[in-house]
Design a protein around this motif. Sequence first.
Motif, PDB file in Angstrom:
ATOM      1  N   ASN A  22      32.614  41.973  48.517  1.00 34.33           N
ATOM      2  CA  ASN A  22      31.391  42.262  47.757  1.00 34.33           C
ATOM      3  C   ASN A  22      31.140  43.769  47.639  1.00 34.33           C
ATOM      4  O   ASN A  22      30.631  44.259  46.624  1.00 34.33           O
ATOM      5  N   GLU A  23      31.554  44.548  48.665  1.00 32.16           N
ATOM      6  CA  GLU A  23      31.426  46.007  48.591  1.00 32.16           C
ATOM      7  C   GLU A  23      32.378  46.582  47.544  1.00 32.16           C
ATOM      8  O   GLU A  23      32.032  47.514  46.820  1.00 32.16           O
ATOM      9  N   ILE A  24      33.577  46.019  47.480  1.00 29.06           N
ATOM     10  CA  ILE A  24      34.576  46.474  46.509  1.00 29.06           C
ATOM     11  C   ILE A  24      34.089  46.209  45.096  1.00 29.06           C
ATOM     12  O   ILE A  24      34.168  47.072  44.220  1.00 29.06           O
ATOM     13  N   ILE A  25      33.546  45.009  44.880  1.00 28.83           N
ATOM     14  CA  ILE A  25      33.053  44.637  43.542  1.00 28.83           C
ATOM     15  C   ILE A  25      31.861  45.509  43.155  1.00 28.83           C
ATOM     16  O   ILE A  25      31.752  45.952  42.008  1.00 28.83           O
ATOM     17  N   ARG A  26      30.968  45.784  44.127  1.00 29.92           N
ATOM     18  CA  ARG A  26      29.797  46.616  43.834  1.00 29.92           C
ATOM     19  C   ARG A  26      30.221  48.035  43.456  1.00 29.92           C
ATOM     20  O   ARG A  26      29.699  48.619  42.494  1.00 29.92           O
ATOM     21  N   ALA A  27      31.205  48.585  44.178  1.00 33.79           N
ATOM     22  CA  ALA A  27      31.705  49.934  43.870  1.00 33.79           C
ATOM     23  C   ALA A  27      32.378  49.959  42.507  1.00 33.79           C
ATOM     24  O   ALA A  27      32.186  50.900  41.718  1.00 33.79           O
ATOM     25  N   ALA A  28      33.162  48.924  42.210  1.00 33.34           N
ATOM     26  CA  ALA A  28      33.844  48.844  40.908  1.00 33.34           C
ATOM     27  C   ALA A  28      32.837  48.706  39.776  1.00 33.34           C
ATOM     28  O   ALA A  28      33.036  49.260  38.683  1.00 33.34           O
ATOM     29  N   SER A  29      31.742  47.972  40.011  1.00 39.02           N
ATOM     30  CA  SER A  29      30.698  47.805  38.982  1.00 39.02           C
ATOM     31  C   SER A  29      30.004  49.127  38.713  1.00 39.02           C
ATOM     32  O   SER A  29      29.711  49.470  37.551  1.00 39.02           O
ATOM     33  N   MET A  30      29.744  49.895  39.780  1.00 42.49           N
ATOM     34  CA  MET A  30      29.113  51.200  39.615  1.00 42.49           C
ATOM     35  C   MET A  30      30.012  52.153  38.827  1.00 42.49           C
ATOM     36  O   MET A  30      29.525  52.999  38.074  1.00 42.49           O
ATOM     37  N   ALA A  31      31.329  51.981  38.992  1.00 46.21           N
ATOM     38  CA  ALA A  31      32.292  52.825  38.270  1.00 46.21           C
ATOM     39  C   ALA A  31      32.632  52.246  36.904  1.00 46.21           C
ATOM     40  O   ALA A  31      33.530  52.755  36.222  1.00 46.21           O
ATOM     41  N   ALA A  32      31.922  51.191  36.500  1.00 45.02           N
ATOM     42  CA  ALA A  32      32.115  50.560  35.188  1.00 45.02           C
ATOM     43  C   ALA A  32      33.556  50.109  34.968  1.00 45.02           C
ATOM     44  O   ALA A  32      34.098  50.241  33.868  1.00 45.02           O
ATOM     45  N   VAL A  33      34.186  49.574  36.038  1.00 46.07           N
ATOM     46  CA  VAL A  33      35.585  49.147  35.914  1.00 46.07           C
ATOM     47  C   VAL A  33      35.775  47.689  36.361  1.00 46.07           C
ATOM     48  O   VAL A  33      36.870  47.140  36.260  1.00 46.07           O
ATOM     49  N   HIS A  34      34.703  47.045  36.825  1.00 48.63           N
ATOM     50  CA  HIS A  34      34.813  45.671  37.322  1.00 48.63           C
ATOM     51  C   HIS A  34      35.285  44.711  36.225  1.00 48.63           C
ATOM     52  O   HIS A  34      36.196  43.894  36.448  1.00 48.63           O
TER      53      HIS A  34
ATOM     54  N   GLN B 235      40.939  54.256  33.090  1.00 49.86           N
ATOM     55  CA  GLN B 235      40.924  53.228  34.128  1.00 49.86           C
ATOM     56  C   GLN B 235      41.263  53.811  35.496  1.00 49.86           C
ATOM     57  O   GLN B 235      40.640  53.458  36.497  1.00 49.86           O
ATOM     58  N   ARG B 236      42.230  54.708  35.521  1.00 49.36           N
ATOM     59  CA  ARG B 236      42.595  55.357  36.789  1.00 49.36           C
ATOM     60  C   ARG B 236      41.417  56.161  37.335  1.00 49.36           C
ATOM     61  O   ARG B 236      41.123  56.124  38.528  1.00 49.36           O
ATOM     62  N   GLN B 237      40.745  56.890  36.444  1.00 52.08           N
ATOM     63  CA  GLN B 237      39.599  57.683  36.885  1.00 52.08           C
ATOM     64  C   GLN B 237      38.496  56.798  37.443  1.00 52.08           C
ATOM     65  O   GLN B 237      37.895  57.106  38.470  1.00 52.08           O
ATOM     66  N   ARG B 238      38.253  55.672  36.786  1.00 53.49           N
ATOM     67  CA  ARG B 238      37.168  54.787  37.245  1.00 53.49           C
ATOM     68  C   ARG B 238      37.504  54.099  38.567  1.00 53.49           C
ATOM     69  O   ARG B 238      36.644  53.893  39.420  1.00 53.49           O
ATOM     70  N   VAL B 239      38.789  53.722  38.749  1.00 53.14           N
ATOM     71  CA  VAL B 239      39.209  53.155  40.038  1.00 53.14           C
ATOM     72  C   VAL B 239      39.031  54.201  41.136  1.00 53.14           C
ATOM     73  O   VAL B 239      38.588  53.891  42.245  1.00 53.14           O
ATOM     74  N   ALA B 240      39.373  55.471  40.830  1.00 58.99           N
ATOM     75  CA  ALA B 240      39.202  56.552  41.800  1.00 58.99           C
ATOM     76  C   ALA B 240      37.726  56.778  42.123  1.00 58.99           C
ATOM     77  O   ALA B 240      37.364  57.061  43.268  1.00 58.99           O
ATOM     78  N   ILE B 241      36.862  56.640  41.109  1.00 61.61           N
ATOM     79  CA  ILE B 241      35.415  56.767  41.342  1.00 61.61           C
ATOM     80  C   ILE B 241      34.936  55.642  42.251  1.00 61.61           C
ATOM     81  O   ILE B 241      34.169  55.864  43.194  1.00 61.61           O
ATOM     82  N   ALA B 242      35.411  54.418  41.985  1.00 65.34           N
ATOM     83  CA  ALA B 242      35.040  53.270  42.821  1.00 65.34           C
ATOM     84  C   ALA B 242      35.500  53.494  44.254  1.00 65.34           C
ATOM     85  O   ALA B 242      34.790  53.159  45.215  1.00 65.34           O
ATOM     86  N   ARG B 243      36.700  54.055  44.417  1.00 60.49           N
ATOM     87  CA  ARG B 243      37.251  54.351  45.749  1.00 60.49           C
ATOM     88  C   ARG B 243      36.344  55.321  46.517  1.00 60.49           C
ATOM     89  O   ARG B 243      36.211  55.231  47.737  1.00 60.49           O
ATOM     90  N   THR B 244      35.725  56.246  45.796  1.00 58.88           N
ATOM     91  CA  THR B 244      34.829  57.211  46.431  1.00 58.88           C
ATOM     92  C   THR B 244      33.461  56.607  46.709  1.00 58.88           C
ATOM     93  O   THR B 244      32.878  56.810  47.776  1.00 58.88           O
ATOM     94  N   LEU B 245      32.951  55.822  45.740  1.00 64.41           N
ATOM     95  CA  LEU B 245      31.594  55.281  45.865  1.00 64.41           C
ATOM     96  C   LEU B 245      31.471  54.175  46.908  1.00 64.41           C
ATOM     97  O   LEU B 245      30.364  53.862  47.350  1.00 64.41           O
ATOM     98  N   ILE B 246      32.605  53.573  47.307  1.00 63.28           N
ATOM     99  CA  ILE B 246      32.552  52.487  48.291  1.00 63.28           C
ATOM    100  C   ILE B 246      32.106  53.006  49.652  1.00 63.28           C
ATOM    101  O   ILE B 246      31.611  52.265  50.485  1.00 63.28           O
TER     102      ILE B 246
END
Length: 597
Positions: free
Chosen positions: A454-466, A491-502
């Motif tokens: 759920n944390e991964i999905i929330r971070a991905a949603s914040m990065a608009a990549v879910h 997509q790479r940038q958004r995954v990287a953003i999700a990686r940071t926001l988690i």
Amino acid sequence: MKKLLELTKGSRLLYILSILAIGVATYISMLEPMVIKITIDSIIGNEPMNLPSFLQDIIKAIGGRNALREKLWICAISLVLLTSLRGIFLYFKGKLSTLASENIARKTRIKLYDHIQNLPYRYHVNAESGDLIQRCTSDVETVRKFFSIQMVEIGRAFFIVALSIFIMASLNVKMTIIAMVTVPIIFVASYIFFNSVRHTFENADKQEGALTSILEQNLSGVRVVKAFGREEFEIEKFEKENAKYRDLSFKVSNVLATYWATSDFICTVQIGLVLIFGIYYAVKGDISLGTLVVFNTYEGMLLWPIRQLGRILSDMGKMTVSLKRITNILDEEVEKENGKALKPDIKGEISFENVSFEYEKDAEVLKNISFKVKKGATVAIVGATGSGKSSLVHLLLRLYDYKSGSIKIDGIELSDISRKWIRSKIGIVLQEPFLYSRTVKENIKISKLDAEDNEIIRAASMAAVHKVITSFDRGYDTIVGEKGVTLSGGQRQRVAIARTLINKFPILVFDDSLSAVDAETDKIIRGKLQEKSKDVTTFIIAHRISTVKDADEIIVLNHGKVEAIGKHDELINKDGIYKRIWDIQNSSEINNEEKFA
């Protein structure tokens, strides 16, 4: 020698046991010709047996010389038993030396990898990754081979030479001198060869590193090569460097071939001398036939390690070059704490006071930078390429230390805060994010390994990549490919953003990390960030005004200096870089709207 001793630490007992095993095996190999001599001279012939008393007692128990003469198979069995016993000790020698060398190689690789991880950022900027890979693989393997084979062979050569000379001298001094007459010549040739091959191999090894670098760069940039149709150019470049490596390797082979041919000729001459003089002395009756056989056998044994000295020196030359290349890395100073290495509770209040910085002497990149950021504020940094935006962030992460001035976080001097600690408190997303060849889920979790789904999905949603991820056939279990090659730039940038926001970082840095996403996605991500970052200090480096216009404060850099600080509405009404960028981008947007209206 100091480096060699350091490498053998923890494996010295294994080497001592291995050398003892080869010593026993060598001693047994020396007994085999003596069995043949006694059989020829004292059992078949009538020469007196000069044997230790315990052996004479064994022969008497069997039935004496006559019994052995009738049962020559006992002598044959003795040779078989001695050979078998020698084989057992050789097995232990090989096992122990291999175990020791593998331990050394493993320890060296770990030491290298650990050291490289802790080298300063400045070193990695200038180093060639292909060359580092070659040093950590090929050079380590060269050192391992030397320790596995030649290290013990040195001990074996010593035992063979010492025992051969001792036994031959005890049989006949004149024949021993004849057997040693060309040995000094081989030693001199080996020394000359060692100096030659070491220099030649060093050049070949460097060229191999250059070749590895070209290969690594080409594979990493294969998309650029394909996009610009540069295949032929890259092939020609590789062929040119490969030809250099071939020529240098051929030169090494030439030196080896010259040495082996020369040493073979000298050894053949030496064996011929022993045979000629041995036959002469045997006919005269100065030595027995058995002694001639022993000298001929020992001569072969003696010449082998002396001739092998060339191979030992050859591998030693290669090893010293490889060891030098390895120690060049290990001698580099690791990143040190030059302050108090404090680990304070980071909240996010930051101040720059007259900060200056330079990569090279007398070439300042940042000049007297001063500004303050409150906890939870969003600060944008804009400016032309080369104005010092990324350099400013590098200072904040302590990738480099500032030349003068003061940077304080929550009132504490940055240079007094532990490097690793401050980096663990700052989440950064780069313009060119690096993704591992793993699943999307694993890439997002990399900054928080215990993260729940759920944390991964929330971070991905914040990065608009879910939604993008769920559209893949395997969703979050999709392999992204090496460096994220299967994903688009956005997509790479958004995954990287999700990686940071988690992770819950008190400070976030986005270094032009929204450049590859469209304006609508950019707006969505910024909206999500504003919701999250109420208590998080956020730095946004961007070229697009729409990305930074809602920031609490905008810092405009020009040639390493602060040109202006303010909000968007203030800056667009002042003459300067910011207003010019705004006018250009705003004009472009209006033209596009009219074009598609």
